[in-house]
Write a protein that holds these residues in place. Structure first.
Motif, PDB file in Angstrom:
ATOM      1  N   GLU A 102       0.722  -1.122   0.137  1.00  0.00           N
ATOM      2  CA  GLU A 102       0.021  -0.154  -0.092  1.00  0.00           C
ATOM      3  C   GLU A 102       0.883   1.398  -0.043  1.00  0.00           C
ATOM      4  N   PRO A 103       0.522   2.283  -0.904  1.00  0.00           N
ATOM      5  CA  PRO A 103       1.408   3.410  -0.827  1.00  0.00           C
ATOM      6  C   PRO A 103       1.015   4.366   0.376  1.00  0.00           C
ATOM      7  N   ASP A 104       2.293   5.007   0.453  1.00  0.00           N
ATOM      8  CA  ASP A 104       2.020   6.070   1.683  1.00  0.00           C
ATOM      9  C   ASP A 104       1.217   6.946   1.484  1.00  0.00           C
ATOM     10  N   VAL A 105       0.316   7.190   2.421  1.00  0.00           N
ATOM     11  CA  VAL A 105      -0.902   8.141   2.597  1.00  0.00           C
ATOM     12  C   VAL A 105      -0.491   9.619   1.920  1.00  0.00           C
ATOM     13  N   LYS A 106       0.641   9.823   2.428  1.00  0.00           N
ATOM     14  CA  LYS A 106       1.396  11.281   2.038  1.00  0.00           C
ATOM     15  C   LYS A 106       1.636  11.531   0.648  1.00  0.00           C
ATOM     16  N   THR A 107       1.574  10.273  -0.181  1.00  0.00           N
ATOM     17  CA  THR A 107       2.022  10.576  -1.524  1.00  0.00           C
ATOM     18  C   THR A 107       0.878  10.465  -2.463  1.00  0.00           C
ATOM     19  N   LEU A 108      -0.284  10.090  -1.988  1.00  0.00           N
ATOM     20  CA  LEU A 108      -1.516  10.057  -2.749  1.00  0.00           C
ATOM     21  C   LEU A 108      -2.106  11.450  -3.066  1.00  0.00           C
ATOM     22  N   SER A 109      -2.669  11.286  -4.301  1.00  0.00           N
ATOM     23  CA  SER A 109      -3.155  12.484  -4.930  1.00  0.00           C
ATOM     24  C   SER A 109      -4.668  12.240  -4.370  1.00  0.00           C
ATOM     25  N   PHE A 110      -5.574  13.461  -4.283  1.00  0.00           N
ATOM     26  CA  PHE A 110      -6.965  13.625  -3.798  1.00  0.00           C
ATOM     27  C   PHE A 110      -7.883  12.381  -4.090  1.00  0.00           C
ATOM     28  N   GLU A 111      -7.714  12.141  -5.545  1.00  0.00           N
ATOM     29  CA  GLU A 111      -8.408  10.966  -6.162  1.00  0.00           C
ATOM     30  C   GLU A 111      -8.024   9.660  -5.634  1.00  0.00           C
ATOM     31  N   GLN A 112      -6.710   9.404  -5.500  1.00  0.00           N
ATOM     32  CA  GLN A 112      -6.254   8.247  -5.003  1.00  0.00           C
ATOM     33  C   GLN A 112      -6.645   8.011  -3.607  1.00  0.00           C
ATOM     34  N   ALA A 113      -6.644   9.098  -2.663  1.00  0.00           N
ATOM     35  CA  ALA A 113      -6.961   9.000  -1.493  1.00  0.00           C
ATOM     36  C   ALA A 113      -8.532   8.731  -0.983  1.00  0.00           C
ATOM     37  N   MET A 114      -9.123   9.314  -1.794  1.00  0.00           N
ATOM     38  CA  MET A 114     -10.651   9.240  -1.981  1.00  0.00           C
ATOM     39  C   MET A 114     -10.990   7.699  -2.298  1.00  0.00           C
ATOM     40  N   LYS A 115     -10.252   7.141  -3.302  1.00  0.00           N
ATOM     41  CA  LYS A 115     -10.573   5.835  -3.673  1.00  0.00           C
ATOM     42  C   LYS A 115     -10.145   4.748  -2.659  1.00  0.00           C
TER      43      LYS A 115
END
Length: 82
Positions: free
Chosen positions: A5-18
């Motif tokens: 799982e990617p680090d939350v701090k590196t996610l775009s808004f769309e990735q984090a929402m998904k």
């Protein structure tokens, strides 16, 4: 939680929402072990905070957009004020 799982701090808004939607779905399903549920809840909280932070940054950027007399965009100021 897997190590993939990617680090939350590196996610775009769309990735984090998904990712947040996936976490919520797993928790709502209800057949997750207690330890896994706790880990999912912690990740969900981090994802929610990431989304809120990115939204706040976007709102600040929108607020800094200036319009000319004819309604055209004249420029923007960076969020950090530089």
């Amino acid at each position: 939680m897997s190590n993939e799982e990617p680090d939350v701090k590196t996610l775009s808004f769309e990735q984090a929402m998904k990712a947040l939607e996936e976490v919520v779905g797993q928790l709502e399903h209800g057949d997750v072990a207690l330890d896994r549920s706790i880990a999912l809840y912690e990740r969900g909280a981090a994802l929610k905070a990431r989304c809120a932070s990115l939204l706040k940054e976007a709102e600040e950027r929108v607020e800094k957009i200036t319009l000319g007399a004819d309604g055209s965009v004249q420029g923007t100021a960076p969020v950090d004020g530089t």
